[in-house]
Design a protein around this motif. Structure first.
Motif, PDB file in Angstrom:
ATOM      1  N   VAL A 177       0.840  -1.202   0.000  1.00  7.67           N
ATOM      2  CA  VAL A 177       0.000   0.000   0.000  1.00  7.67           C
ATOM      3  C   VAL A 177       0.876   1.254   0.000  1.00  7.67           C
ATOM      4  O   VAL A 177       0.621   2.199  -0.760  1.00  7.67           O
ATOM      5  CB  VAL A 177      -0.969   0.000   1.199  1.00  7.67           C
ATOM      6  CG1 VAL A 177      -1.667   1.347   1.342  1.00  7.67           C
ATOM      7  CG2 VAL A 177      -1.989  -1.112   1.059  1.00  7.67           C
ATOM      8  N   LYS A 178       1.925   1.262   0.813  1.00  6.92           N
ATOM      9  CA  LYS A 178       2.829   2.415   0.853  1.00  6.92           C
ATOM     10  C   LYS A 178       3.492   2.632  -0.500  1.00  6.92           C
ATOM     11  O   LYS A 178       3.640   3.763  -0.965  1.00  6.92           O
ATOM     12  CB  LYS A 178       3.893   2.231   1.936  1.00  6.92           C
ATOM     13  CG  LYS A 178       3.361   2.407   3.327  1.00  6.92           C
ATOM     14  CD  LYS A 178       4.435   2.147   4.362  1.00  6.92           C
ATOM     15  CE  LYS A 178       3.854   2.230   5.757  1.00  6.92           C
ATOM     16  NZ  LYS A 178       4.836   1.894   6.783  1.00  6.92           N
ATOM     17  N   LYS A 179       3.879   1.538  -1.131  1.00  5.14           N
ATOM     18  CA  LYS A 179       4.491   1.620  -2.459  1.00  5.14           C
ATOM     19  C   LYS A 179       3.485   2.215  -3.451  1.00  5.14           C
ATOM     20  O   LYS A 179       3.828   3.057  -4.274  1.00  5.14           O
ATOM     21  CB  LYS A 179       4.919   0.228  -2.885  1.00  5.14           C
ATOM     22  CG  LYS A 179       5.890   0.173  -4.002  1.00  5.14           C
ATOM     23  CD  LYS A 179       6.316  -1.281  -4.181  1.00  5.14           C
ATOM     24  CE  LYS A 179       7.413  -1.415  -5.183  1.00  5.14           C
ATOM     25  NZ  LYS A 179       7.796  -2.808  -5.389  1.00  5.14           N
ATOM     26  N   LEU A 180       2.253   1.755  -3.351  1.00  9.88           N
ATOM     27  CA  LEU A 180       1.192   2.265  -4.213  1.00  9.88           C
ATOM     28  C   LEU A 180       0.979   3.755  -4.000  1.00  9.88           C
ATOM     29  O   LEU A 180       0.895   4.530  -4.959  1.00  9.88           O
ATOM     30  CB  LEU A 180      -0.123   1.507  -3.929  1.00  9.88           C
ATOM     31  CG  LEU A 180      -1.377   2.013  -4.622  1.00  9.88           C
ATOM     32  CD1 LEU A 180      -1.285   1.739  -6.112  1.00  9.88           C
ATOM     33  CD2 LEU A 180      -2.590   1.329  -4.035  1.00  9.88           C
ATOM     34  N   LEU A 181       0.922   4.176  -2.745  1.00 11.19           N
ATOM     35  CA  LEU A 181       0.689   5.594  -2.445  1.00 11.19           C
ATOM     36  C   LEU A 181       1.853   6.455  -2.920  1.00 11.19           C
ATOM     37  O   LEU A 181       1.643   7.562  -3.421  1.00 11.19           O
ATOM     38  CB  LEU A 181       0.448   5.784  -0.953  1.00 11.19           C
ATOM     39  CG  LEU A 181      -0.857   5.173  -0.432  1.00 11.19           C
ATOM     40  CD1 LEU A 181      -0.931   5.313   1.082  1.00 11.19           C
ATOM     41  CD2 LEU A 181      -2.065   5.786  -1.098  1.00 11.19           C
TER      42      LEU A 181
END
Length: 80
Positions: free
Chosen positions: A72-76
């Motif tokens: 999720v952090k990578k996506l954000l």
């Protein structure tokens, strides 16, 4: 970790990973990632149902949650 807390954390994490995929913008979390993470969650839930909560299960759940949150952090960061 109590069973209710465990299920809340892991289900919430799974939803956090799946929800952005529904979005039409490009993502770095693919369907195969979600399927693999969901598979791990299903295995943890089956283990919890058969053996009940224990330390190894908690560690596995936290590792899965860390992996999901990392995606999720990578996506954000990709979207920023």
């Amino acid at each position: 970790m109590k069973r209710r807390t465990f299920l809340s954390v892991t289900t919430g994490t799974a939803v956090a990973v799946v929800a952005p995929i529904v979005d039409s913008r490009p993502t770095v979390v693919g369907t195969s990632d979600v399927i693999r993470l969901r598979s791990g969650l299903d295995a943890l839930m089956a283990l919890d149902a058969s053996r009940g909560g224990h330390e190894g299960l908690e560690r596995a759940a936290l590792a899965g949650a860390d992996e999901s949150l990392g995606k999720v952090k990578k996506l954000l960061s990709f979207r920023s």
